[in-house]
Motif scaffolding. Structure first.
Motif, short mmCIF file in Angstrom:
data_model
loop_
_atom_site.label_atom_id
_atom_site.label_comp_id
_atom_site.label_asym_id
_atom_site.label_seq_id
_atom_site.Cartn_x
_atom_site.Cartn_y
_atom_site.Cartn_z
N MET A 76 -0.60 -5.06 -9.01
CA MET A 76 -0.38 -6.14 -7.97
C MET A 76 -0.03 -5.49 -6.82
O MET A 76 0.91 -4.52 -6.81
N LYS A 77 -0.59 -5.94 -5.65
CA LYS A 77 -0.52 -5.36 -4.43
C LYS A 77 0.68 -6.12 -3.69
O LYS A 77 0.74 -7.50 -3.67
N VAL A 78 1.81 -5.65 -3.10
CA VAL A 78 2.97 -6.33 -2.37
C VAL A 78 3.11 -5.71 -0.97
O VAL A 78 2.63 -4.54 -0.94
N ILE A 79 3.53 -6.28 -0.01
CA ILE A 79 3.91 -5.88 1.03
C ILE A 79 5.44 -5.95 1.43
O ILE A 79 6.13 -6.81 0.84
N LEU A 80 6.09 -4.80 1.44
CA LEU A 80 7.42 -4.48 1.74
C LEU A 80 7.98 -5.02 2.95
O LEU A 80 7.41 -4.77 4.04
N LEU A 81 9.23 -5.96 2.84
CA LEU A 81 9.64 -6.66 3.68
C LEU A 81 11.15 -5.65 4.20
O LEU A 81 11.73 -6.34 5.24
N LYS A 120 8.40 2.08 3.04
CA LYS A 120 9.08 1.56 4.21
C LYS A 120 8.66 0.17 4.47
O LYS A 120 7.62 -0.34 3.74
N LEU A 121 9.27 -0.31 5.39
CA LEU A 121 9.16 -1.87 6.02
C LEU A 121 7.50 -1.88 6.39
O LEU A 121 7.23 -1.11 6.80
N GLY A 122 6.92 -2.79 5.70
CA GLY A 122 5.48 -2.95 6.34
C GLY A 122 4.50 -2.31 5.31
O GLY A 122 3.47 -2.57 5.50
N ASP A 123 4.70 -1.55 4.50
CA ASP A 123 3.86 -0.49 3.57
C ASP A 123 3.33 -1.52 2.47
O ASP A 123 3.88 -2.69 2.17
N VAL A 124 1.96 -1.42 2.31
CA VAL A 124 1.42 -2.46 0.99
C VAL A 124 1.30 -1.25 -0.10
O VAL A 124 0.80 -0.22 -0.02
N LYS A 125 1.90 -1.62 -1.13
CA LYS A 125 1.86 -0.89 -2.21
C LYS A 125 1.42 -1.54 -3.37
O LYS A 125 1.67 -2.93 -3.58
N LYS A 126 0.86 -0.92 -4.34
CA LYS A 126 0.64 -1.37 -5.63
C LYS A 126 1.74 -1.07 -6.61
O LYS A 126 1.89 0.06 -7.08
N VAL A 127 2.06 -2.04 -7.36
CA VAL A 127 3.33 -2.05 -8.15
C VAL A 127 3.18 -2.94 -9.35
O VAL A 127 2.08 -3.87 -9.49
N ARG A 128 3.79 -2.59 -10.35
CA ARG A 128 3.60 -3.35 -11.76
C ARG A 128 4.09 -4.73 -11.65
O ARG A 128 4.93 -5.12 -10.99
N PRO A 129 3.37 -5.72 -12.29
CA PRO A 129 3.81 -7.23 -12.01
C PRO A 129 5.08 -7.45 -12.43
O PRO A 129 5.80 -8.22 -11.59
N GLY A 130 5.76 -6.88 -13.41
CA GLY A 130 7.20 -7.31 -13.76
C GLY A 130 8.18 -6.79 -12.72
O GLY A 130 9.08 -7.41 -12.59
N GLY A 181 13.95 -10.59 -2.41
CA GLY A 181 13.45 -10.60 -1.15
C GLY A 181 13.09 -9.56 -0.39
O GLY A 181 13.18 -9.48 0.87
N LYS A 182 12.70 -8.37 -1.14
CA LYS A 182 12.25 -7.30 -0.49
C LYS A 182 10.81 -6.77 -0.46
O LYS A 182 10.20 -6.30 0.25
N ALA A 183 10.00 -7.95 -1.05
CA ALA A 183 8.44 -7.91 -0.97
C ALA A 183 7.89 -9.31 -1.02
O ALA A 183 8.60 -10.18 -1.44
N GLU A 184 6.65 -9.32 -0.56
CA GLU A 184 5.83 -10.73 -0.70
C GLU A 184 4.49 -10.07 -1.32
O GLU A 184 4.08 -9.02 -1.19
N LEU A 185 3.90 -10.94 -1.94
CA LEU A 185 2.46 -10.64 -2.44
C LEU A 185 1.70 -10.38 -1.13
O LEU A 185 1.77 -11.22 -0.10
N ALA A 186 0.77 -9.30 -1.43
CA ALA A 186 0.04 -8.87 -0.21
C ALA A 186 -1.22 -9.84 -0.13
O ALA A 186 -2.32 -9.34 -0.83
N SER A 187 -1.31 -10.63 0.64
CA SER A 187 -2.82 -11.42 0.96
C SER A 187 -2.90 -11.28 2.35
O SER A 187 -2.29 -10.87 3.07
N VAL A 188 -4.50 -11.73 2.72
CA VAL A 188 -4.70 -11.55 4.02
C VAL A 188 -3.91 -12.24 4.92
O VAL A 188 -3.54 -11.84 5.84
N ALA A 189 -3.77 -13.66 4.51
CA ALA A 189 -2.77 -14.46 5.22
C ALA A 189 -1.31 -13.92 5.42
O ALA A 189 -0.95 -14.12 6.41
#
Length: 176
Positions: A1-6, A14-24, A34-42
């Motif tokens: 699962m890819k997330v963007i770090l807030l 760091k802030l703004g990095d897109v990382k692949k992490v485990r879903p759990g 509130g440290k990350a959101e799901l990384a989608s184009v929008a």
């Protein structure tokens, strides 16, 4: 699962990095805190607009934590505890006790959790001076001294107020 770090996440990015992490990890920790959101184009395009705001908030938090770190560095926390005559405690002083006492300091104004305190030798079991480390962020650590003081026990039920032997005799006769 890819997330963007807030915000900066230790050992992840760091802030703004897109990382692949485990879903759990994403569901149970990053999204919950509130440290990350799901990384989608929008979301990535919306993040670019919010980036300056998030960086400003993170800088403010860092300044606040730096002030707390400066206050704590070299602080001596005195903890009274019941001890035997040879200096061994009845029980021990744990990180949760230290965290509770640190959170009551008016200059700090923030709650310190027990996971933020590191005791190099484990729980304190003797009277005397000990050192501990308080981790506020991955890059902000404060060293504090903990002074464990032996509580004085009188062993007298009435609070230690004895004026003469006649008072003790009178108390005993009254009870009989």
């Amino acid at each position: 699962m890819k997330v963007i770090l807030l915000e900066d996440v230790p050992n992840l990015g760091k802030l703004g990095d897109v990382k692949k992490v485990r879903p759990g990890f994403a569901r149970n920790y990053l999204f919950q805190k509130g440290k990350a959101e799901l990384a989608s184009v929008a979301i990535q395009s919306a993040f670019k607009e919010r980036r300056a705001e998030l960086e400003k908030r993170q800088a403010t938090q860092r300044e606040t934590q730096q002030k707390i770190c400066d206050t704590l560095n070299g602080y001596t926390l005195q903890i009274p505890a019941r001890a035997s005559p040879d200096g061994k405690l009845y029980g021990s002083i744990t990180t949760s006790i230290i965290a509770t006492m640190l959170s009551k300091i008016p200059d700090i104004g923030v709650i310190i959790r027990r996971g933020q305190i590191i005791l190099s030798d484990g729980p304190l079991k003797t009277v005397g001076e000990h050192e501990a480390q308080v981790i506020l962020r991955a890059d902000l650590k404060a060293r504090i001294k903990i002074s464990v003081l032996a509580e004085v026990e009188t062993g007298i039920e009435n609070g230690g107020e004895i004026t003469s032997d006649k008072d003790i005799t009178k108390e005993r006769n009254d009870k009989i």
